[in-house]
Design an enzyme around this catalytic site. Structure first.
Site, PDB file in Angstrom:
ATOM      1  N   HIS A 171     -22.367  18.306  27.263  1.00 12.68           N
ATOM      2  CA  HIS A 171     -22.927  16.959  27.359  1.00 12.68           C
ATOM      3  C   HIS A 171     -22.461  16.268  28.639  1.00 12.68           C
ATOM      4  CE1 HIS A 171     -22.763  17.549  22.850  1.00 12.68           C
ATOM      5  NE2 HIS A 171     -24.035  17.265  23.031  1.00 12.68           N
ATOM      6  N   GLY A 180     -23.927  13.261  19.449  1.00 17.73           N
ATOM      7  CA  GLY A 180     -22.511  12.944  19.412  1.00 17.73           C
ATOM      8  C   GLY A 180     -21.629  14.186  19.361  1.00 17.73           C
TER       9      GLY A 180
END
Length: 279
Positions: free
Chosen positions: A37, A31
């Site tokens: 990402h 996260g």
């Protein structure tokens, strides 16, 4: 985009995908997503029909004095980024879904987990290998995507999938950097403005060595010394090592095979890692 928290629901959703003959890409994360990402998500979407992103802060890869409790979390932000990036499914399990009561089976990696970060973070790669193995078995993707910034992690995971005959292709995506060269990391948010400036010593040292390598230098000690000059600005250099890209053993001079110059350093209280591949 679906947000799924339970394994049974995830398997039902992905069964329909497989029955339709679609290719599944998987991006495991903890996260607090950033452009690094998103580059993994983009790579998956470029080669797969469905992209699954997991969001799970894995407690078993943190040591007793590390930053598990303060690791950055912002699920609403992550959900919006995934939706905008075209993710098909977010898998956001709770700890009890990954590590149910009486869980006791761990994946113990071998030699690749011992040098570099493995020497300073006992048990870290056992936690990484265990959770990634579990997530790969849960999602059962065709391809899984990881960032080169975590070079040793990629090596450990690649070896694990081969050794345990996991039917998944592991793809390593180049490190994404800030415009000034700092490798993107969720931990960069811990840096004060002054520390943020000094953290550039890490990438500058690596780039200086890489440039010298590109000019023909093949002596490991010379390349390490060049990077070390820049790293005087960090608060504590944990390691700076030039290793064989395949074995992670110390590279011998003159360099004849692809090598990786790896660094871990503290700027303030924040531990940062980075690397450059010399090939």
């Amino acid at each position: 985009m679906q947000v799924i928290t339970k394994l049974a629901e995830l398997r039902r959703a992905l069964a329909d995908v497989r029955n339709a003959g679609k290719r599944i890409g998987f991006v495991p994360t903890m996260g607090y997503l950033h452009d690094g990402h998103l580059s993994l998500i983009s790579a998956s979407r470029g080669h797969c029909d469905v992209t699954v992103v997991s969001i799970f802060v894995n407690p078993t890869q943190f040591g007793p004095n590390e930053d598990l409790s303060r690791y950055p979390r912002d699920f609403a932000r992550d959900e919006a980024l995934c939706r905008n990036a075209g993710v098909s499914i977010i898998f956001a399990p709770g700890a009890e879904e990954i590590y149910p009561a009486q869980f006791e089976t761990l994946v113990e990696p071998g030699e690749l987990a011992k040098p570099l970060c493995g020497g300073f973070r006992p048990g870290h790669f056992r936690g990484v290998a265990t959770v990634v193995c579990k997530l790969l078995n849960m999602v059962q993707p065709d391809v899984a995507y990881f960032g080169q910034k975590d070079f040793q992690q990629c090596a450990v995971i690649r070896r694990m999938t081969v050794d345990l005959n996991l039917p998944v292709e592991i793809v390593t995506v180049p490190t994404v950097r800030e415009p000034d060269g700092l490798a993107m990391s969720s931990r960069n948010r811990y840096l004060s403005p002054e520390e943020r400036g000094r953290s550039l010593a890490i990438s500058r040292g690596l780039f200086a060595a890489a440039q010298e390598f590109a000019s023909g230098e093949r002596d490991a000690a010379t390349l390490i010394a060049l990077a070390t000059k820049h790293l005087e600005l960090v608060d504590r250099l944990q390691y700076l090592e030039l290793v064989d890209a395949g074995t992670l053993r110390i590279a011998e001079s003159p360099l004849r095979y692809p090598a990786v110059l790896c660094v871990a350093a503290y700027v303030g209280s924040t531990r940062l890692i980075d690397n450059v591949v010399l090939s």
